[in-house]
Design a protein around this motif. Structure first.
Motif, PDB file in Angstrom:
ATOM      1  N   PRO A 259      25.591 -27.016  36.095  1.00 48.43           N
ATOM      2  CA  PRO A 259      25.500 -25.563  35.891  1.00 48.43           C
ATOM      3  C   PRO A 259      26.831 -24.914  35.506  1.00 48.43           C
ATOM      4  CG  PRO A 259      24.350 -26.217  37.896  1.00 48.43           C
ATOM      5  CD  PRO A 259      25.105 -27.416  37.426  1.00 48.43           C
ATOM      6  N   ASP A 260      27.930 -25.376  36.104  1.00 55.74           N
ATOM      7  CA  ASP A 260      29.235 -24.797  35.792  1.00 55.74           C
ATOM      8  C   ASP A 260      29.623 -25.074  34.344  1.00 55.74           C
ATOM      9  OD1 ASP A 260      29.544 -23.831  38.374  1.00 55.74           O
ATOM     10  OD2 ASP A 260      30.493 -25.686  39.080  1.00 55.74           O
ATOM     11  N   ILE A 262      27.543 -25.712  31.853  1.00 57.18           N
ATOM     12  CA  ILE A 262      26.642 -24.921  31.004  1.00 57.18           C
ATOM     13  C   ILE A 262      27.151 -23.493  30.882  1.00 57.18           C
ATOM     14  CG2 ILE A 262      24.314 -23.942  30.832  1.00 57.18           C
ATOM     15  CD1 ILE A 262      23.284 -26.508  32.221  1.00 57.18           C
ATOM     16  N   GLU A 263      27.603 -22.953  31.979  1.00 60.57           N
ATOM     17  CA  GLU A 263      28.044 -21.552  32.000  1.00 60.57           C
ATOM     18  C   GLU A 263      29.315 -21.335  31.187  1.00 60.57           C
ATOM     19  OE1 GLU A 263      29.483 -18.108  35.186  1.00 60.57           O
ATOM     20  OE2 GLU A 263      28.678 -20.035  35.895  1.00 60.57           O
ATOM     21  N   VAL A 264      30.328 -22.231  31.366  1.00 57.89           N
ATOM     22  CA  VAL A 264      31.628 -21.954  30.776  1.00 57.89           C
ATOM     23  C   VAL A 264      31.886 -22.641  29.448  1.00 57.89           C
ATOM     24  CG1 VAL A 264      32.601 -21.650  33.079  1.00 57.89           C
ATOM     25  CG2 VAL A 264      32.882 -23.840  31.917  1.00 57.89           C
ATOM     26  N   GLY A 267      27.122 -23.683  27.002  1.00 61.89           N
ATOM     27  CA  GLY A 267      26.194 -22.602  26.709  1.00 61.89           C
ATOM     28  C   GLY A 267      24.792 -22.967  27.139  1.00 61.89           C
ATOM     29  N   GLU A 268      23.942 -21.980  27.235  1.00 56.45           N
ATOM     30  CA  GLU A 268      22.583 -22.197  27.723  1.00 56.45           C
ATOM     31  C   GLU A 268      21.793 -23.156  26.855  1.00 56.45           C
ATOM     32  OE1 GLU A 268      21.318 -21.344  30.473  1.00 56.45           O
ATOM     33  OE2 GLU A 268      22.958 -20.081  31.172  1.00 56.45           O
TER      34      GLU A 268
END
Length: 269
Positions: A259-260, A262-264, A267-268
């Motif tokens: 998740p980290d 993907i977030e930084v 991207g989604e």
């Protein structure tokens, strides 16, 4: 591995006979390293361990610390704090760039640097002359083992059928392979490669993936790359850097689902 230090300068030790000890299975230790430039922390308490013979990919957005990390490993930049060692026995922070290269760490920058007026074979011969520590000359007579090493390197980089061609006539991808070959002449234990497929055709990119994969095992290979499709094609283990620290590490699938990350970074999508 070593106590954290506040390193000011480096000496130039005699690297003759210096041998890396990777008996613990780790070839490179980067421990709690921090580097600041005018108040900006390019590396922030970063720790990284590279196994002997592995292929590792480093990814991260611009400014994540990838280039600074390479600079620290090769002696171009001195950290404010931390420890960096080659195996269990060689303290890289006590060495200059030349000594680190002689100890068995080679670095390939993004832009290829070859002698364009000379043939592919002559480029490898000149690289060998540099390694022998003598004045580079095309008139020096090679012995049989040196010729065998050049022939083996030409096969490895896929340019054995182009050995008489001037390097300036090679494609961009072929120049990249030639420069990798020029580094391999020194038979390094650790090869650092910066964005190897930038500007390459799809076919050249595929061949570069094959080349880098084939190099791992006898030596360790660390690849910094932005092309995620290329990283997926070669990645065995991926380290994601963010703001000068390790954000995540693992297989490509593990990193992609983090998740980290993907977030930084990823991207989604």
């Amino acid at each position: 591995m070593m106590n954290a230090i506040n390193h000011v300068g480096a000496s130039s030790p005699n690297t003759q006979g210096l041998k890396v000890n990777a008996s613990h299975g780790i070839i490179l230790y980067v421990e709690a390293v921090s580097v600041s430039f005018d108040g900006f922390k390019a590396l922030n308490d970063l720790s990284l361990y590279i196994n002997d013979g592995e292929l590792r990919c480093l990814i991260g957005a611009n400014g994540a610390g990838k280039t600074t990390l390479m600079d620290v490993i090769t002696g171009k930049t001195r950290p404010d704090y931390g420890a960096v060692s080659f195996g269990q026995s060689i303290d890289l922070l006590e060495m200059d760039e030349s000594s680190i290269a002689q100890a068995g760490i080679a670095r390939k920058f993004q832009k290829p640097t070859v002698f364009e007026q000379h043939t592919v074979f002559e480029n490898l011969e000149l690289a060998m002359s540099r390694q022998k520590g003598v004045i580079s000359t095309l008139f020096a007579r090679l012995n049989s083992s040196e010729r065998d090493l050049i022939a083996e390197t030409l096969k490895t980089i896929g340019l054995h059928n182009h050995h008489r061609m001037p390097a300036g006539r090679l494609s961009h991808g072929q120049k990249q392979w030639l420069e990798i070959g020029m580094l391999l002449i020194a038979q390094p234990r650790l090869l650092l490669v910066d964005e190897p497929v930038a500007g390459m055709t799809a076919q050249e990119t595929e061949k570069t993936a094959e080349l880098l994969t084939s190099l791992a095992g006898e030596r360790s290979v660390v690849v910094v790359e932005h092309d995620m499709a290329f990283v997926r094609s070669i990645a065995r283990k991926v380290t994601v850097l963010h703001q000068g620290s390790v954000l995540a590490e693992g297989s490509m699938s593990e990193v992609q689902s983090n998740p980290d990350v993907i977030e930084v970074y990823l991207g989604e999508s």
